[in-house]
Design a protein around this motif. Structure first.
Motif, mmCIF file in Angstrom:
data_model
loop_
_atom_site.group_PDB
_atom_site.id
_atom_site.type_symbol
_atom_site.label_atom_id
_atom_site.label_comp_id
_atom_site.label_asym_id
_atom_site.label_seq_id
_atom_site.Cartn_x
_atom_site.Cartn_y
_atom_site.Cartn_z
ATOM 1 N N GLU A 1 3.658 1.541 7.575
ATOM 2 C CA GLU A 1 2.997 0.523 8.404
ATOM 3 C C GLU A 1 2.154 1.115 9.528
ATOM 4 O OE1 GLU A 1 5.857 -2.469 9.486
ATOM 5 O OE2 GLU A 1 6.306 -2.896 7.382
ATOM 6 N N ILE A 2 1.576 2.297 9.264
ATOM 7 C CA ILE A 2 0.610 2.891 10.193
ATOM 8 C C ILE A 2 -0.707 2.166 9.991
ATOM 9 C CG2 ILE A 2 -0.628 5.007 10.821
ATOM 10 C CD1 ILE A 2 2.404 5.182 11.343
ATOM 11 N N SER A 3 -1.319 1.696 11.058
ATOM 12 C CA SER A 3 -2.594 0.983 10.920
ATOM 13 C C SER A 3 -3.749 1.981 10.980
ATOM 14 C CB SER A 3 -2.738 -0.078 12.001
ATOM 15 O OG SER A 3 -2.743 0.504 13.283
ATOM 16 N N PHE A 4 -4.809 1.643 10.281
ATOM 17 C CA PHE A 4 -5.996 2.487 10.195
ATOM 18 C C PHE A 4 -7.191 1.753 10.786
ATOM 19 C CE2 PHE A 4 -3.208 4.122 7.038
ATOM 20 C CZ PHE A 4 -3.515 5.462 6.904
ATOM 21 N N HIS A 5 -8.032 2.475 11.515
ATOM 22 C CA HIS A 5 -9.311 1.927 11.964
ATOM 23 C C HIS A 5 -10.284 2.029 10.799
ATOM 24 C CE1 HIS A 5 -8.497 1.431 16.253
ATOM 25 N NE2 HIS A 5 -7.690 2.459 16.097
ATOM 26 N N SER A 6 -11.106 1.015 10.620
ATOM 27 C CA SER A 6 -12.033 0.999 9.490
ATOM 28 C C SER A 6 -13.061 2.119 9.567
ATOM 29 C CB SER A 6 -12.740 -0.355 9.392
ATOM 30 O OG SER A 6 -13.458 -0.611 10.579
ATOM 31 N N ASP A 7 -13.315 2.628 10.769
ATOM 32 C CA ASP A 7 -14.292 3.711 10.920
ATOM 33 C C ASP A 7 -13.605 5.046 11.220
ATOM 34 O OD1 ASP A 7 -13.421 3.006 13.445
ATOM 35 O OD2 ASP A 7 -15.409 3.042 14.362
ATOM 36 N N ALA A 8 -12.370 5.213 10.753
ATOM 37 C CA ALA A 8 -11.627 6.447 10.992
ATOM 38 C C ALA A 8 -12.377 7.645 10.411
ATOM 39 C CB ALA A 8 -10.233 6.348 10.375
ATOM 40 N N LEU A 9 -12.408 8.729 11.156
ATOM 41 C CA LEU A 9 -13.095 9.946 10.708
ATOM 42 C C LEU A 9 -12.354 10.576 9.541
ATOM 43 C CD1 LEU A 9 -13.819 11.584 14.170
ATOM 44 C CD2 LEU A 9 -15.432 10.373 12.700
ATOM 45 N N GLY A 10 -13.101 11.072 8.576
ATOM 46 C CA GLY A 10 -12.534 11.791 7.453
ATOM 47 C C GLY A 10 -12.044 10.920 6.310
ATOM 48 N N ASP B 1 -13.900 8.980 4.233
ATOM 49 C CA ASP B 1 -14.857 8.725 3.156
ATOM 50 C C ASP B 1 -14.237 9.080 1.811
ATOM 51 O OD1 ASP B 1 -16.783 7.908 4.955
ATOM 52 O OD2 ASP B 1 -17.745 9.873 5.042
ATOM 53 N N GLY B 2 -14.331 8.174 0.860
ATOM 54 C CA GLY B 2 -13.808 8.406 -0.474
ATOM 55 C C GLY B 2 -12.345 8.023 -0.647
ATOM 56 N N LEU B 3 -11.721 7.522 0.410
ATOM 57 C CA LEU B 3 -10.326 7.107 0.316
ATOM 58 C C LEU B 3 -10.217 5.592 0.381
ATOM 59 C CD1 LEU B 3 -8.804 9.702 2.793
ATOM 60 C CD2 LEU B 3 -8.628 9.724 0.312
ATOM 61 N N ARG B 4 -9.245 5.052 -0.359
ATOM 62 C CA ARG B 4 -8.986 3.614 -0.303
ATOM 63 C C ARG B 4 -8.133 3.343 0.924
ATOM 64 N NH1 ARG B 4 -7.473 5.298 -4.938
ATOM 65 N NH2 ARG B 4 -5.277 4.856 -4.575
ATOM 66 N N LEU B 5 -8.657 2.511 1.806
ATOM 67 C CA LEU B 5 -7.902 2.146 3.005
ATOM 68 C C LEU B 5 -6.963 0.991 2.672
ATOM 69 C CD1 LEU B 5 -10.736 2.256 5.660
ATOM 70 C CD2 LEU B 5 -8.920 3.913 5.298
ATOM 71 N N PRO B 6 -5.826 0.944 3.332
ATOM 72 C CA PRO B 6 -4.889 -0.152 3.086
ATOM 73 C C PRO B 6 -5.438 -1.491 3.540
ATOM 74 C CG PRO B 6 -4.129 1.260 4.884
ATOM 75 C CD PRO B 6 -5.358 1.892 4.325
ATOM 76 N N GLN B 7 -4.910 -2.564 2.955
ATOM 77 C CA GLN B 7 -5.269 -3.909 3.392
ATOM 78 C C GLN B 7 -4.881 -4.053 4.850
ATOM 79 O OE1 GLN B 7 -7.205 -4.552 1.047
ATOM 80 N NE2 GLN B 7 -6.483 -6.513 0.339
ATOM 81 N N GLY B 8 -5.601 -4.856 5.583
ATOM 82 C CA GLY B 8 -5.284 -5.072 6.998
ATOM 83 C C GLY B 8 -5.811 -3.980 7.898
ATOM 84 N N THR B 9 -6.750 -3.166 7.399
ATOM 85 C CA THR B 9 -7.354 -2.125 8.221
ATOM 86 C C THR B 9 -8.167 -2.784 9.323
ATOM 87 O OG1 THR B 9 -7.443 -0.594 6.379
ATOM 88 C CG2 THR B 9 -8.952 -0.178 8.179
ATOM 89 N N HIS B 10 -8.009 -2.285 10.533
ATOM 90 C CA HIS B 10 -8.687 -2.882 11.702
ATOM 91 C C HIS B 10 -10.101 -2.353 11.831
ATOM 92 C CE1 HIS B 10 -4.826 -4.433 12.668
ATOM 93 N NE2 HIS B 10 -4.327 -3.256 12.965
#
Length: 51
Positions: A31-40, A42-51
């Motif tokens: 349940e670690i949240s990710f910022h939609s513009d997180a560095l590095g 690119d090419g990874l699927r971000l989890p649902q609910g990304t901020h």
């Protein structure tokens, strides 16, 4: 999560290949949240609910 970078600030996919997605998936499972513009990320699927 604001960034996920490899050695010498290389993007995670270039540094870790497919293992980078496993890291992201594991962090998302904790349940670690990710910022939609997180560095590095690119090419990874971000989890649902990304901020």
């Amino acid at each position: 999560m604001e960034q996920i970078l490899g050695k010498y600030n290389r993007d995670a996919v270039r540094e870790l290949g497919e293992a980078a997605q496993h890291v992201v998936d594991g962090l998302a499972a904790m349940e670690i949240s990710f910022h939609s513009d997180a560095l590095g990320m690119d090419g990874l699927r971000l989890p649902q609910g990304t901020h």
